[in-house]
Design a protein around this motif. Sequence first.
Motif, PDB file in Angstrom:
ATOM      1  N   GLU A  31       0.831  -1.208   0.000  1.00  0.00           N
ATOM      2  CA  GLU A  31       0.000   0.000   0.000  1.00  0.00           C
ATOM      3  C   GLU A  31       0.864   1.256   0.000  1.00  0.00           C
ATOM      4  O   GLU A  31       0.601   2.208  -0.744  1.00  0.00           O
ATOM      5  N   ALA A  32       1.917   1.269   0.801  1.00  0.00           N
ATOM      6  CA  ALA A  32       2.805   2.435   0.874  1.00  0.00           C
ATOM      7  C   ALA A  32       3.500   2.675  -0.467  1.00  0.00           C
ATOM      8  O   ALA A  32       3.650   3.826  -0.901  1.00  0.00           O
ATOM      9  N   ILE A  33       3.915   1.612  -1.131  1.00  0.00           N
ATOM     10  CA  ILE A  33       4.575   1.746  -2.432  1.00  0.00           C
ATOM     11  C   ILE A  33       3.611   2.311  -3.469  1.00  0.00           C
ATOM     12  O   ILE A  33       3.948   3.240  -4.207  1.00  0.00           O
ATOM     13  N   ILE A  34       2.413   1.763  -3.510  1.00  0.00           N
ATOM     14  CA  ILE A  34       1.422   2.242  -4.480  1.00  0.00           C
ATOM     15  C   ILE A  34       1.090   3.708  -4.228  1.00  0.00           C
ATOM     16  O   ILE A  34       1.056   4.516  -5.172  1.00  0.00           O
ATOM     17  N   LEU A  35       0.862   4.068  -2.974  1.00  0.00           N
ATOM     18  CA  LEU A  35       0.536   5.465  -2.651  1.00  0.00           C
ATOM     19  C   LEU A  35       1.678   6.409  -3.002  1.00  0.00           C
ATOM     20  O   LEU A  35       1.447   7.481  -3.579  1.00  0.00           O
ATOM     21  N   ALA A  36       2.892   6.019  -2.674  1.00  0.00           N
ATOM     22  CA  ALA A  36       4.052   6.870  -2.968  1.00  0.00           C
ATOM     23  C   ALA A  36       4.249   7.030  -4.472  1.00  0.00           C
ATOM     24  O   ALA A  36       4.554   8.126  -4.959  1.00  0.00           O
ATOM     25  N   ARG A  37       4.057   5.950  -5.213  1.00  0.00           N
ATOM     26  CA  ARG A  37       4.185   6.013  -6.672  1.00  0.00           C
ATOM     27  C   ARG A  37       3.139   6.946  -7.264  1.00  0.00           C
ATOM     28  O   ARG A  37       3.439   7.784  -8.117  1.00  0.00           O
ATOM     29  N   LYS A  38       1.917   6.838  -6.776  1.00  0.00           N
ATOM     30  CA  LYS A  38       0.841   7.684  -7.288  1.00  0.00           C
ATOM     31  C   LYS A  38       1.018   9.148  -6.874  1.00  0.00           C
ATOM     32  O   LYS A  38       0.679  10.047  -7.641  1.00  0.00           O
ATOM     33  N   GLU A  39       1.550   9.386  -5.668  1.00  0.00           N
ATOM     34  CA  GLU A  39       1.834  10.760  -5.229  1.00  0.00           C
ATOM     35  C   GLU A  39       2.807  11.454  -6.179  1.00  0.00           C
ATOM     36  O   GLU A  39       2.734  12.651  -6.393  1.00  0.00           O
ATOM     37  N   LYS A  40       3.738  10.687  -6.715  1.00  0.00           N
ATOM     38  CA  LYS A  40       4.731  11.211  -7.664  1.00  0.00           C
ATOM     39  C   LYS A  40       4.229  11.157  -9.107  1.00  0.00           C
ATOM     40  O   LYS A  40       4.969  11.502 -10.027  1.00  0.00           O
ATOM     41  N   ASN A  41       2.986  10.726  -9.274  1.00  0.00           N
ATOM     42  CA  ASN A  41       2.384  10.601 -10.611  1.00  0.00           C
ATOM     43  C   ASN A  41       3.236   9.738 -11.540  1.00  0.00           C
ATOM     44  O   ASN A  41       3.429  10.072 -12.701  1.00  0.00           O
ATOM     45  N   LEU A  42       3.740   8.643 -10.996  1.00  0.00           N
ATOM     46  CA  LEU A  42       4.561   7.723 -11.780  1.00  0.00           C
ATOM     47  C   LEU A  42       3.754   6.506 -12.170  1.00  0.00           C
ATOM     48  O   LEU A  42       3.020   5.942 -11.351  1.00  0.00           O
ATOM     49  N   SER A  43       3.908   6.090 -13.406  1.00  0.00           N
ATOM     50  CA  SER A  43       3.341   4.809 -13.828  1.00  0.00           C
ATOM     51  C   SER A  43       4.274   3.708 -13.313  1.00  0.00           C
ATOM     52  O   SER A  43       5.401   3.976 -12.884  1.00  0.00           O
ATOM     53  N   LYS A  44       3.806   2.485 -13.392  1.00  0.00           N
ATOM     54  CA  LYS A  44       4.661   1.363 -13.002  1.00  0.00           C
ATOM     55  C   LYS A  44       5.902   1.315 -13.890  1.00  0.00           C
ATOM     56  O   LYS A  44       7.004   1.043 -13.417  1.00  0.00           O
ATOM     57  N   LYS A  45       5.719   1.596 -15.162  1.00  0.00           N
ATOM     58  CA  LYS A  45       6.835   1.606 -16.118  1.00  0.00           C
ATOM     59  C   LYS A  45       7.851   2.687 -15.749  1.00  0.00           C
ATOM     60  O   LYS A  45       9.062   2.443 -15.760  1.00  0.00           O
ATOM     61  N   GLU A  46       7.363   3.877 -15.424  1.00  0.00           N
ATOM     62  CA  GLU A  46       8.266   4.978 -15.069  1.00  0.00           C
ATOM     63  C   GLU A  46       9.046   4.660 -13.797  1.00  0.00           C
ATOM     64  O   GLU A  46      10.255   4.918 -13.728  1.00  0.00           O
ATOM     65  N   LEU A  47       8.376   4.077 -12.805  1.00  0.00           N
ATOM     66  CA  LEU A  47       9.071   3.694 -11.579  1.00  0.00           C
ATOM     67  C   LEU A  47      10.117   2.630 -11.874  1.00  0.00           C
ATOM     68  O   LEU A  47      11.251   2.714 -11.395  1.00  0.00           O
ATOM     69  N   ALA A  48       9.750   1.657 -12.675  1.00  0.00           N
ATOM     70  CA  ALA A  48      10.695   0.601 -13.037  1.00  0.00           C
ATOM     71  C   ALA A  48      11.927   1.185 -13.724  1.00  0.00           C
ATOM     72  O   ALA A  48      13.062   0.811 -13.404  1.00  0.00           O
ATOM     73  N   ASP A  49      11.706   2.108 -14.633  1.00  0.00           N
ATOM     74  CA  ASP A  49      12.830   2.743 -15.338  1.00  0.00           C
ATOM     75  C   ASP A  49      13.730   3.502 -14.362  1.00  0.00           C
ATOM     76  O   ASP A  49      14.952   3.466 -14.481  1.00  0.00           O
ATOM     77  N   LEU A  50      13.121   4.174 -13.387  1.00  0.00           N
ATOM     78  CA  LEU A  50      13.900   4.943 -12.408  1.00  0.00           C
ATOM     79  C   LEU A  50      14.817   4.056 -11.569  1.00  0.00           C
ATOM     80  O   LEU A  50      15.902   4.482 -11.175  1.00  0.00           O
ATOM     81  N   ILE A  51      14.373   2.845 -11.278  1.00  0.00           N
ATOM     82  CA  ILE A  51      15.182   1.981 -10.416  1.00  0.00           C
ATOM     83  C   ILE A  51      15.932   0.906 -11.190  1.00  0.00           C
ATOM     84  O   ILE A  51      16.604   0.063 -10.596  1.00  0.00           O
ATOM     85  N   GLY A  52      15.816   0.937 -12.517  1.00  0.00           N
ATOM     86  CA  GLY A  52      16.574   0.007 -13.346  1.00  0.00           C
ATOM     87  C   GLY A  52      16.066  -1.417 -13.320  1.00  0.00           C
ATOM     88  O   GLY A  52      16.845  -2.363 -13.265  1.00  0.00           O
ATOM     89  N   THR A  53      14.755  -1.557 -13.364  1.00  0.00           N
ATOM     90  CA  THR A  53      14.170  -2.899 -13.390  1.00  0.00           C
ATOM     91  C   THR A  53      13.069  -2.950 -14.439  1.00  0.00           C
ATOM     92  O   THR A  53      12.842  -1.983 -15.158  1.00  0.00           O
ATOM     93  N   LYS A  54      12.381  -4.058 -14.502  1.00  0.00           N
ATOM     94  CA  LYS A  54      11.292  -4.227 -15.465  1.00  0.00           C
ATOM     95  C   LYS A  54       9.955  -3.863 -14.817  1.00  0.00           C
ATOM     96  O   LYS A  54       9.771  -4.062 -13.613  1.00  0.00           O
ATOM     97  N   GLN A  55       9.051  -3.379 -15.644  1.00  0.00           N
ATOM     98  CA  GLN A  55       7.708  -3.050 -15.162  1.00  0.00           C
ATOM     99  C   GLN A  55       7.038  -4.274 -14.538  1.00  0.00           C
ATOM    100  O   GLN A  55       6.300  -4.155 -13.551  1.00  0.00           O
ATOM    101  N   SER A  56       7.316  -5.435 -15.070  1.00  0.00           N
ATOM    102  CA  SER A  56       6.669  -6.651 -14.558  1.00  0.00           C
ATOM    103  C   SER A  56       6.999  -6.884 -13.086  1.00  0.00           C
ATOM    104  O   SER A  56       6.167  -7.419 -12.341  1.00  0.00           O
TER     105      SER A  56
END
Length: 89
Positions: A31-56
Amino acid sequence: MEWSKAKTIISKNQEVCEELKKNENEYKIIEAIILARKEKNLSKKELADLIGTKQSYITKLENGNYHPSIEFLNKIAIAVGKELQIKMI
């Protein structure tokens, strides 16, 4: 089905309640991860790119199907401008 009805059904099943309690910390992390990601208006793909991993991996994590390392959680925290804290109480 409305949440109130589902909650009533769930609360009557002791085995389900015990499983939910066992996994409560995992749910809170997700829940904390989802909320933090949405607060930053990041898609799952964008978050994955930021941390160097895959969206999956982000999708699996948010669905509760991936158990990340502390290092992985820390990368997510930094990417969303948060600090990872782990406590044993």
